[in-house]
Motif scaffolding. Structure first.
Motif, PDB file in Angstrom:
ATOM      1  N   VAL A 163       0.883  -1.172   0.000  1.00 33.78           N
ATOM      2  CA  VAL A 163       0.000   0.000   0.000  1.00 33.78           C
ATOM      3  C   VAL A 163       0.915   1.215   0.000  1.00 33.78           C
ATOM      4  O   VAL A 163       1.676   1.421   0.942  1.00 33.78           O
ATOM      5  CB  VAL A 163      -0.922   0.034   1.230  1.00 33.78           C
ATOM      6  CG1 VAL A 163      -1.780   1.304   1.200  1.00 33.78           C
ATOM      7  CG2 VAL A 163      -1.808  -1.203   1.281  1.00 33.78           C
ATOM      8  N   ARG A 348      -3.415   7.645  -8.202  1.00 34.17           N
ATOM      9  CA  ARG A 348      -2.785   6.506  -7.526  1.00 34.17           C
ATOM     10  C   ARG A 348      -2.428   6.780  -6.076  1.00 34.17           C
ATOM     11  O   ARG A 348      -2.384   5.860  -5.257  1.00 34.17           O
ATOM     12  CB  ARG A 348      -1.494   6.118  -8.294  1.00 34.17           C
ATOM     13  CG  ARG A 348      -0.732   4.935  -7.709  1.00 34.17           C
ATOM     14  CD  ARG A 348      -1.459   3.642  -8.007  1.00 34.17           C
ATOM     15  NE  ARG A 348      -0.812   2.488  -7.388  1.00 34.17           N
ATOM     16  CZ  ARG A 348      -1.105   2.018  -6.180  1.00 34.17           C
ATOM     17  NH1 ARG A 348      -2.030   2.611  -5.451  1.00 34.17           N
ATOM     18  NH2 ARG A 348      -0.503   0.958  -5.699  1.00 34.17           N
ATOM     19  N   ARG A 353      -7.579   7.067  -2.211  1.00 34.92           N
ATOM     20  CA  ARG A 353      -7.148   5.807  -2.828  1.00 34.92           C
ATOM     21  C   ARG A 353      -6.334   4.956  -1.853  1.00 34.92           C
ATOM     22  O   ARG A 353      -6.546   3.747  -1.739  1.00 34.92           O
ATOM     23  CB  ARG A 353      -6.328   6.125  -4.084  1.00 34.92           C
ATOM     24  CG  ARG A 353      -5.630   4.932  -4.730  1.00 34.92           C
ATOM     25  CD  ARG A 353      -6.613   3.984  -5.421  1.00 34.92           C
ATOM     26  NE  ARG A 353      -5.912   2.831  -5.972  1.00 34.92           N
ATOM     27  CZ  ARG A 353      -5.429   2.763  -7.221  1.00 34.92           C
ATOM     28  NH1 ARG A 353      -5.568   3.801  -8.037  1.00 34.92           N
ATOM     29  NH2 ARG A 353      -4.825   1.670  -7.643  1.00 34.92           N
ATOM     30  N   GLN A 356      -8.556   3.377   0.811  1.00 33.88           N
ATOM     31  CA  GLN A 356      -9.342   2.267   0.271  1.00 33.88           C
ATOM     32  C   GLN A 356      -8.501   0.993   0.184  1.00 33.88           C
ATOM     33  O   GLN A 356      -8.969  -0.099   0.527  1.00 33.88           O
ATOM     34  CB  GLN A 356      -9.879   2.645  -1.108  1.00 33.88           C
ATOM     35  CG  GLN A 356     -11.000   3.673  -1.082  1.00 33.88           C
ATOM     36  CD  GLN A 356     -11.362   4.167  -2.473  1.00 33.88           C
ATOM     37  OE1 GLN A 356     -10.690   3.848  -3.452  1.00 33.88           O
ATOM     38  NE2 GLN A 356     -12.430   4.951  -2.563  1.00 33.88           N
ATOM     39  N   GLU A 357      -7.252   1.135  -0.258  1.00 30.24           N
ATOM     40  CA  GLU A 357      -6.382  -0.035  -0.348  1.00 30.24           C
ATOM     41  C   GLU A 357      -6.052  -0.582   1.031  1.00 30.24           C
ATOM     42  O   GLU A 357      -5.994  -1.800   1.248  1.00 30.24           O
ATOM     43  CB  GLU A 357      -5.101   0.326  -1.108  1.00 30.24           C
ATOM     44  CG  GLU A 357      -5.351   0.661  -2.570  1.00 30.24           C
ATOM     45  CD  GLU A 357      -4.061   0.754  -3.367  1.00 30.24           C
ATOM     46  OE1 GLU A 357      -3.042   0.194  -2.928  1.00 30.24           O
ATOM     47  OE2 GLU A 357      -4.076   1.394  -4.437  1.00 30.24           O
ATOM     48  N   ARG A 360      -8.957  -2.579   2.379  1.00 26.45           N
ATOM     49  CA  ARG A 360      -9.012  -3.923   1.804  1.00 26.45           C
ATOM     50  C   ARG A 360      -8.034  -4.861   2.500  1.00 26.45           C
ATOM     51  O   ARG A 360      -8.340  -6.048   2.702  1.00 26.45           O
ATOM     52  CB  ARG A 360      -8.741  -3.863   0.296  1.00 26.45           C
ATOM     53  CG  ARG A 360      -9.922  -3.383  -0.531  1.00 26.45           C
ATOM     54  CD  ARG A 360      -9.740  -3.683  -2.008  1.00 26.45           C
ATOM     55  NE  ARG A 360      -8.736  -2.825  -2.614  1.00 26.45           N
ATOM     56  CZ  ARG A 360      -9.001  -1.641  -3.183  1.00 26.45           C
ATOM     57  NH1 ARG A 360     -10.250  -1.182  -3.183  1.00 26.45           N
ATOM     58  NH2 ARG A 360      -8.055  -0.942  -3.729  1.00 26.45           N
TER      59      ARG A 360
END
Length: 367
Positions: A163, A348, A353, A356-357, A360
Motif C-alpha cells: 500500500v 494513484r 485511494r 481504500q487499499e 481492503r
C-alpha cells in the motif's frame, strides 16, 4: 470497523498516519494509540470525525529513540491489553518495530489480527523484525523495493501487501499561489541537508548548468542555519564550486508554504540515497512540477522514467546536471511530465485511494 493504530513519531510519518486515519474515519472508528511525548495536552483527543488519539502515560513525557523506549514497551503493551479488553478492535495496525512489540503484547488472548508497517528495515533489530513480520497477519510495505527488503530479512512473501504512501492532493495541486522568483530557471530541493539526502549532489550539479538557481528548503529554522553543521558544509561546497551566488538556503519552511514554493520551480530534484515514502517527489508531481528523482526506494514505483519524471542513480552530479539541462531547455517535456505526474499523483496516491487499499488489507486480515 473498529480500527486500532499503534504509532509514534513526528513529521511526515505522523502526518501520513493522521491523514489516512481521517479518511478511514469517514466510515469507520479509528483510535490512534501513542505513548505520551509531551506533558501538555489531554490524554484523549478527537482529531477528526471518527478519529481519536489516545496518549499512553508511560515513561518520560518526551520523545525517545527506539532504543530508549524499549524498557517501557511492556508497560505500554499492558495498557493496550486492558484498553482493548474494554473496547475490542477488529484489527490492529502497528507502525515501527517498537510499536509492533507493544501491539503484540496488547493483543494477547484477543484473537484480533495484527498488521504491521515497519517504514524502514532497521539493521540493528533484524531478528525482532523478522519475528514480528512472521507473526503479523499482514506486513504492509510502501513500495516494491520495501517488499523486497522485507523478503530478504525473512518475512514470508505471502504475508506482505503493498500500500503506497500517499500525498495530500487537496493541498498539492497544479493551480494555486506561486512563490516569488527571479528570471533564472529554478531548481528546488526539499528535505534534510545531510549528504545522504541529496542536496550536496544538486549543488555539485550546478556548475554544469548555466543561469540556473538552486533553492534549498529544509534543515533547521532559518535563524539556526549559521550554527548547523550540514548547512555550513553545503555553503562551503557552493563557495568552493563557485556557485554560492546561485544557491539560496531557506531553512525549514512551513508546511503550508511548500506547495507554492514547488509551483515556483521549473523542476524539483529529490535524489536521496534511500527513500521509504518518496513524499517530496509525490508532492512535486501533484503540483504538476517535473521531478528528477533518485532511482531508489519508493521512487521506483511512483516515478515512471520519462513519463511522470526522470530517474537518476543517487550521488551522480554530472548525470543529474545532464538531465536537468535537458529538462530546463525543453518546455514541452516539462509540460508533459508535469501533467502526467499530476494525473498519477491524483489517481494513484490520493489519501482516498490509499485508505481504500488499506481498508481492503484490513478486511482481508480479518477474513
Amino acid at each position: 470497523m473498529n480500527i486500532a493504530i499503534v504509532a509514534s513519531g513526528s513529521g511526515n510519518k505522523r502526518h501520513q498516519i493522521l491523514s489516512v486515519a481521517r479518511e478511514l474515519g469517514r466510515e469507520h472508528h479509528v483510535t490512534i494509540y501513542s505513548r505520551r511525548e509531551s506533558a501538555d495536552g489531554k490524554p484523549r483527543t478527537r482529531v477528526a470525525p471518527g478519529v481519536t488519539v489516545e496518549h499512553i502515560g508511560v515513561g518520560p513525557a518526551r520523545s525517545l529513540s527506539p532504543s530508549d523506549v524499549v524498557p517501557f514497551l511492556n508497560d505500554v503493551g499492558d495498557h493496550l491489553m486492558k484498553r482493548w479488553q474494554q473496547d475490542r478492535p477488529d484489527v490492529i495496525h502497528a507502525h515501527s518495530w517498537t510499536c509492533g512489540l507493544a501491539a503484540v503484547t496488547g493483543a494477547k488472548g484477543l484473537d484480533v489480527p495484527v498488521t504491521h508497517t515497519f517504514h524502514t528495515v532497521d539493521a540493528a533489530h533484524l531478528k525482532l523484525e523478522r519475528a514480528l513480520g512472521r507473526r503479523a497477519r499482514v506486513v504492509i510495505a510502501g513500495s516494491g523495493d520495501e517488499e523486497s527488503a522485507l523478503i530478504r530479512i525473512g518475512v514470508p512473501r505471502n504475508h506482505i501487501a503493498i500500500v503506497p504512501y500517499g500525498v495530500d492532493t487537496e493541498r498539492f495541486h497544479r493551480q494555486g499561489l506561486t512563490a516569488v522568483r527571479g528570471t533564472r530557471k529554478r531548481l528546488l530541493h526539499v528535505g534534510p541537508l545531510s549528504p545522504d539526502r541529496g542536496a550536496h549532489t544538486v549543488v555539485r550539479a550546478l556548475p554544469g548548468l548555466t543561469d540556473v538557481e538552486l533553492v534549498i528548503a529544509g534543515g533547521p529554522d532559518p535563524e539556526q542555519l549559521e550554527d548547523d553543521r550540514d548547512a555550513r558544509r553545503l555553503r562551503a561546497l557552493a563557495e568552493q564550486l563557485g556557485v554560492s551566488d546561485r544557491v539560496t538556503m531557506l531553512g525549514q519552511v512551513k508546511r503550508a508554504s511548500v506547495p507554492k514554493l514547488m509551483r515556483s520551480a521549473d523542476a524539483v530534484v529529490s535524489v536521496p540515497r534511500e527513500t521509504t515514502s518518496g513524499i517530496v517527489a509525490l508532492e512535486a508531481m501533484a503540483c504538476g512540477v517535473p521531478v528528477i528523482a533518485s532511482a531508489v526506494g519508493a521512487h521506483l514505483d511512483s516515478v515512471i522514467d520519462g513519463v511522470t519524471g526522470l530517474l537518476v542513480p543517487p550521488d551522480r552530479p554530472a548525470r543529474t546536471a545532464r538531465l536537468a539541462r535537458e529538462l530546463l531547455t525543453d518546455p514541452t517535456l516539462r509540460t508533459a511530465l508535469g501533467y502526467a505526474g499530476a494525473d498519477r499523483a491524483r489517481s494513484r496516491y490520493s489519501w482516498e485511494r490509499v485508505s481504500q487499499e488499506l481498508l481492503r488489507v484490513y478486511e482481508s486480515a480479518c477474513a
